[in-house]
Design a protein around this motif. Sequence first.
Motif, short mmCIF file in Angstrom:
data_model
loop_
_atom_site.label_atom_id
_atom_site.label_comp_id
_atom_site.label_asym_id
_atom_site.label_seq_id
_atom_site.Cartn_x
_atom_site.Cartn_y
_atom_site.Cartn_z
N SER A 185 0.82 -1.21 0.00
CA SER A 185 0.00 0.00 0.00
C SER A 185 0.86 1.27 0.00
N GLU A 186 2.16 1.10 0.30
CA GLU A 186 3.03 2.29 0.34
C GLU A 186 3.84 2.45 -0.95
N LEU A 187 3.50 1.67 -1.98
CA LEU A 187 4.30 1.70 -3.21
C LEU A 187 3.57 2.43 -4.33
N SER A 188 4.35 2.92 -5.30
CA SER A 188 3.76 3.50 -6.51
C SER A 188 3.34 2.36 -7.44
N GLY A 189 2.61 2.72 -8.49
CA GLY A 189 2.14 1.70 -9.44
C GLY A 189 3.27 0.90 -10.04
N GLY A 190 4.31 1.59 -10.48
CA GLY A 190 5.44 0.92 -11.10
C GLY A 190 6.18 0.02 -10.12
N GLN A 191 6.31 0.50 -8.88
CA GLN A 191 6.99 -0.30 -7.85
C GLN A 191 6.19 -1.57 -7.55
N ARG A 192 4.86 -1.40 -7.52
CA ARG A 192 4.01 -2.57 -7.27
C ARG A 192 4.17 -3.60 -8.39
N GLN A 193 4.18 -3.10 -9.62
CA GLN A 193 4.30 -4.01 -10.76
C GLN A 193 5.63 -4.77 -10.73
N ARG A 194 6.71 -4.05 -10.43
CA ARG A 194 8.01 -4.72 -10.39
C ARG A 194 8.08 -5.72 -9.25
N THR A 195 7.43 -5.38 -8.11
CA THR A 195 7.41 -6.31 -6.98
C THR A 195 6.69 -7.60 -7.37
N ALA A 196 5.53 -7.44 -8.03
CA ALA A 196 4.76 -8.63 -8.42
C ALA A 196 5.54 -9.46 -9.44
N LEU A 197 6.23 -8.77 -10.35
CA LEU A 197 7.06 -9.48 -11.32
C LEU A 197 8.20 -10.21 -10.61
N GLY A 198 8.80 -9.50 -9.63
CA GLY A 198 9.88 -10.11 -8.86
C GLY A 198 9.40 -11.34 -8.10
N ARG A 199 8.19 -11.26 -7.56
CA ARG A 199 7.64 -12.41 -6.82
C ARG A 199 7.50 -13.62 -7.75
N ALA A 200 7.05 -13.38 -8.99
CA ALA A 200 6.92 -14.49 -9.95
C ALA A 200 8.30 -15.07 -10.27
#
Lengths: 216, 348
Positions: B131-146
């Motif tokens: 909830s503390e991340l920007s859209g791009g940061q969230r996307q990269r995090t989700a990609l990193g998780r995969a």
Amino acid sequence: MSVSPVVILTVQVAALATVLVTPLATAVAYLLARHQFPGKSVVSTLVALPLVLPPTAVGYVLLHAFSDDALFGAALGLEILFTAKAAVLAAMAMAFPLIVRTARLSFEAVDPGLVQVAETLGDSPRQAFWRVTFPLAKRGLVAAMILGFMRGVGEFGATVMIAGNIPGKTRTLASAIYSAQQVGDDATAWVLLGLAVGVGFVAISTSEWLIGGRPV
Amino acid sequence: MSQLSLSVQREVPGFSLDVSFVCCASITALRGPVGSGKSTTLKILAGILGGTGSIRFGDTTWLDSDQDIHVPPQERAVGYLPQELSLFPHLSVMGNLNFAGVRRSQREDSPELTDIVQHLELGAFLDRLPSELSGGQRQRTALGRALASGPSLLLLDEPFAALDEALGVRVASYLARVSDRHRIPILLVSHQPGDEQNYYQQIVTLDNGRLMPDAIPDPADRQPVGDDQNPVNELSCAAPTEDGCIQLGDTTIYVTSRCDADAMSFDLRIAASDILLVLGGLPRIMAENVVPATVTSISSTESGAHAWVKLADGTTWVVTLGARAHVPESGEPCHLVFKAAAAVLYGS
């Protein structure tokens, strides 16, 4: 009338009822929130019914179900009626639908997509429940327990039907206020009322805070 | 690299999906308008949406409705990035990256967590909540998780949607390296292609739940892959000989092998820009491979020209010509010259 035994018994009855009924209520809530099965709407309605029935009607049903010669009374051999156990039973019956309702909302508020992603990441459905659904629904489940507890604290109609209003034995906060008013003991009634308001205030605000202000 | 082949159907009121294709490249892009069935296809592959038909990955069957086989998602070992990201809101970025830490540690040759954090530029906010991340940061995090889940296949729904152009290209280039180095095929959904599409080696286009014509690649007639500017020759070939060569017809090719010990199928890849086209007599050349061929056609773009040549075994290759190079004529005999280091053999 002495206030402290009443308060102690009330808290004991409500707490025990909450602890006993929460596992079943949570399981039913999860089932209703996450699974489709035939007759689901009927089950959902039946579970919610005690919320709208007069508590004395629920008490009447319990009275007949748990009398010594009735189905549960005979089978269980518990000699429940007109003991503190009956007060617990009444509180359980009245708290159950409230806990189911609140817990179900908490489970439904967890995005099913999160559970699916957890499964693609290698979690079994059970692991995904404990690692994703439960931590996210936890606050709502605690709120459900608090509301269930408060329902037990305030329970009167069903309790009077099956547990009576026996001083020192089955007299709880609600029946004590009624009794104090009946004998014109206004001082005691006001003290009991103050205690009820205090406990209720703390419980409602805690549960509101836990579920983030969502209406229950 | 394990091959993904699918033939899946799904019927819901108002929409029917019926697609069959084989992913033969390391990065395959699914394209098509909104509602064409791209995300649905990915979800069926991930195992979180029901469908009929068959899905095979490598030598395992994930779905075969005729034989009542439906492997649950947790046994497919895919790294799935949903379009809605679905980050776990109660876990920090690091908690999300480590969600499948057990599976990552069980798979040999998984992308390293430190590598993922560095290349997806996640280091600055590892202890923050989604909830503390920007859209791009969230996307990269989700990609990193995969990526950090020890995947054997990556299914990425719009992985570049929230990234700016430059970052998108950096991430795409990183994905291409991960796919190559760790032998993980990638199937990604791309709705609005940008420069990162240069990394797609195969494009499958869907429209209204059906495959668009000519989107089905024929593995028997594989053309150079890559993109217009930087094509890569990719050919199926036989197993290498003991001294590490492969035979293409009568021609011996010296290669750099990156094969698994128990590989069953082999792909040879040579970037068009790594091949020198020599016309006329050959000087003494210190390169392992000198292969006779015939120029069949020339294609010119603003960024340079490419020659299409045919080898004796009948395969067509593409060679990048320098911007100011002499352009050969069609039909001219020539030699292709390249080092063994440029000819990389993959096996799976």
